[in-house]
Design a protein around this motif. Structure first.
Motif, short mmCIF file in Angstrom:
data_model
loop_
_atom_site.label_atom_id
_atom_site.label_comp_id
_atom_site.label_asym_id
_atom_site.label_seq_id
_atom_site.Cartn_x
_atom_site.Cartn_y
_atom_site.Cartn_z
N LEU A 68 -19.34 37.87 72.11
CA LEU A 68 -18.24 38.43 71.31
C LEU A 68 -17.19 39.07 72.22
O LEU A 68 -15.98 38.97 71.96
CB LEU A 68 -18.77 39.45 70.30
N LEU A 69 -17.66 39.74 73.26
CA LEU A 69 -16.73 40.34 74.23
C LEU A 69 -15.89 39.25 74.91
O LEU A 69 -14.68 39.40 75.06
CB LEU A 69 -17.51 41.13 75.28
N ASP A 70 -16.53 38.16 75.29
CA ASP A 70 -15.79 37.06 75.91
C ASP A 70 -14.75 36.49 74.95
O ASP A 70 -13.63 36.15 75.36
CB ASP A 70 -16.75 35.95 76.34
N GLU A 71 -15.10 36.40 73.67
CA GLU A 71 -14.17 35.89 72.67
C GLU A 71 -12.96 36.82 72.56
O GLU A 71 -11.81 36.37 72.48
CB GLU A 71 -14.88 35.78 71.32
N LEU A 72 -13.20 38.13 72.58
CA LEU A 72 -12.10 39.10 72.48
C LEU A 72 -11.22 39.05 73.72
O LEU A 72 -10.00 39.14 73.63
CB LEU A 72 -12.65 40.51 72.31
N ARG A 73 -11.86 38.92 74.88
CA ARG A 73 -11.07 38.84 76.12
C ARG A 73 -10.12 37.66 76.07
O ARG A 73 -8.99 37.73 76.56
CB ARG A 73 -12.00 38.71 77.31
N LEU A 97 -15.42 34.92 65.57
CA LEU A 97 -16.46 35.78 66.12
C LEU A 97 -17.85 35.32 65.68
O LEU A 97 -18.79 35.31 66.47
CB LEU A 97 -16.23 37.23 65.68
N VAL A 98 -17.97 34.93 64.41
CA VAL A 98 -19.26 34.44 63.91
C VAL A 98 -19.67 33.18 64.67
O VAL A 98 -20.83 33.03 65.06
CB VAL A 98 -19.19 34.16 62.40
N SER A 99 -18.72 32.27 64.90
CA SER A 99 -19.01 31.04 65.62
C SER A 99 -19.51 31.34 67.03
O SER A 99 -20.51 30.76 67.50
CB SER A 99 -17.76 30.16 65.69
#
Length: 283
Positions: free
Chosen positions: A79-84, A44-46
């Protein structure tokens, strides 16, 4: 008339990124507080850092939008894209989460105490071992929303548009109420919530500190979350709070808890816990 974009220099972009590095950390911490433990902070940080750098490159001061607001929208979207991409919350898991939560609430209300694992499994019509499997799946998928601490989707978690002034005030008030609701919890429940969600300590450590089993810590956590949810709803969305079936000791304890939340401070005190952009202050 079309405004001319103002190009920022590389030095200015570097300064923007350096100044707003804490914003990435804050948004990641805010999100991790609502996510299961297996989600990687580093990933998430990345994603957030890449979005911050991209926001600095595309930022146009001529639009009159503060860079902090502009970058926040970009970072949250990343971050949302990462979670998706993780695809961690299936519909069936969220359905089971709601079933377990509903059964837990009903048994707590009827028994006047937190139900045992056997009682909960019996109410759900499953074996204790199967309940353990459900719990594991739920823990991998549960998302705690600020409004209800209930299971939800990634889209529910991170808004894709910037909040307006009125929404920002409401958001800050909710954060203030959340802080006050946690502070008003009974000591043992507050210890579990703080250690598990804020300090990110493993359940084994919390159990050892309290001198109880991990299963008991899990029960205390569920009890605290239900109390927090009802406490927040009592002040923010009263129509969502189920009417008490009786005026016994459980109902009296809940009413005392609601009053304790209110006694923590007024609107000014709640808003003072965040800055004008809704970022929690450090004291």
């Amino acid at each position: 008339m079309t405004s001319t974009a103002i190009k920022t220099t590389s030095a200015e972009r570097e300064a923007l990124v350096r100044t707003h590095l804490p914003l990435v950390g804050h948004l990641v911490r805010e999100m991790l507080g609502r996510l299961p433990a297996h989600v990687s902070r580093e990933d998430l940080v990345s994603a957030g850092m890449a979005a911050l750098a991209g926001a600095a490159r595309s930022f146009d001061p001529a639009r009159g939008i503060p860079f902090g607001s502009f970058a926040t929208t970009r970072i949250r979207g990343a971050l949302l894209d990462e979670l998706r991409g993780l695809d961690w919350a299936s519909r069936s898991v969220r359905t089971r989460a709601r079933r377990v939560e509903t059964a837990q609430q009903e048994l707590t209300a009827s028994l006047g105490r937190t139900p045992t694992r056997s009682e909960l499994a019996q109410a759900l019509g499953v074996a204790v071992d199967e309940l353990k499997s459900i719990d594991d799946d739920v823990q991998r998928a549960v998302v705690l929303s600020l409004q209800g601490f209930s299971a939800g989707s990634a889209e529910d978690l991170v808004p894709e548009r910037a909040a307006g002034p009125e929404e920002l005030i409401l958001h800050r008030e909710r954060i203030g109420y959340l802080h006050h609701a946690v502070n008003a919890l009974p000591e043992r429940l507050r210890t579990v919530v703080t250690a598990y969600f804020f300090d990110e300590r493993p359940m084994t450590d919390i159990a050892a500190e309290l001198g109880v089993t991990e299963s008991r810590v899990s029960q205390l956590r569920a009890e605290a979350l239900m109390l927090l949810r009802d406490g927040l709803n009592n002040h923010l969305d009263p129509h969502l709070v189920a009417a008490a079936r009786d005026k016994g000791c459980v109902a009296r304890r809940r009413e005392a808890y609601y009053a304790n939340i209110a006694a923590q401070g007024d609107l000014s005190a709640r808003l003072n816990l965040t800055n004008p952009l809704g970022v929690p202050r450090t004291f």
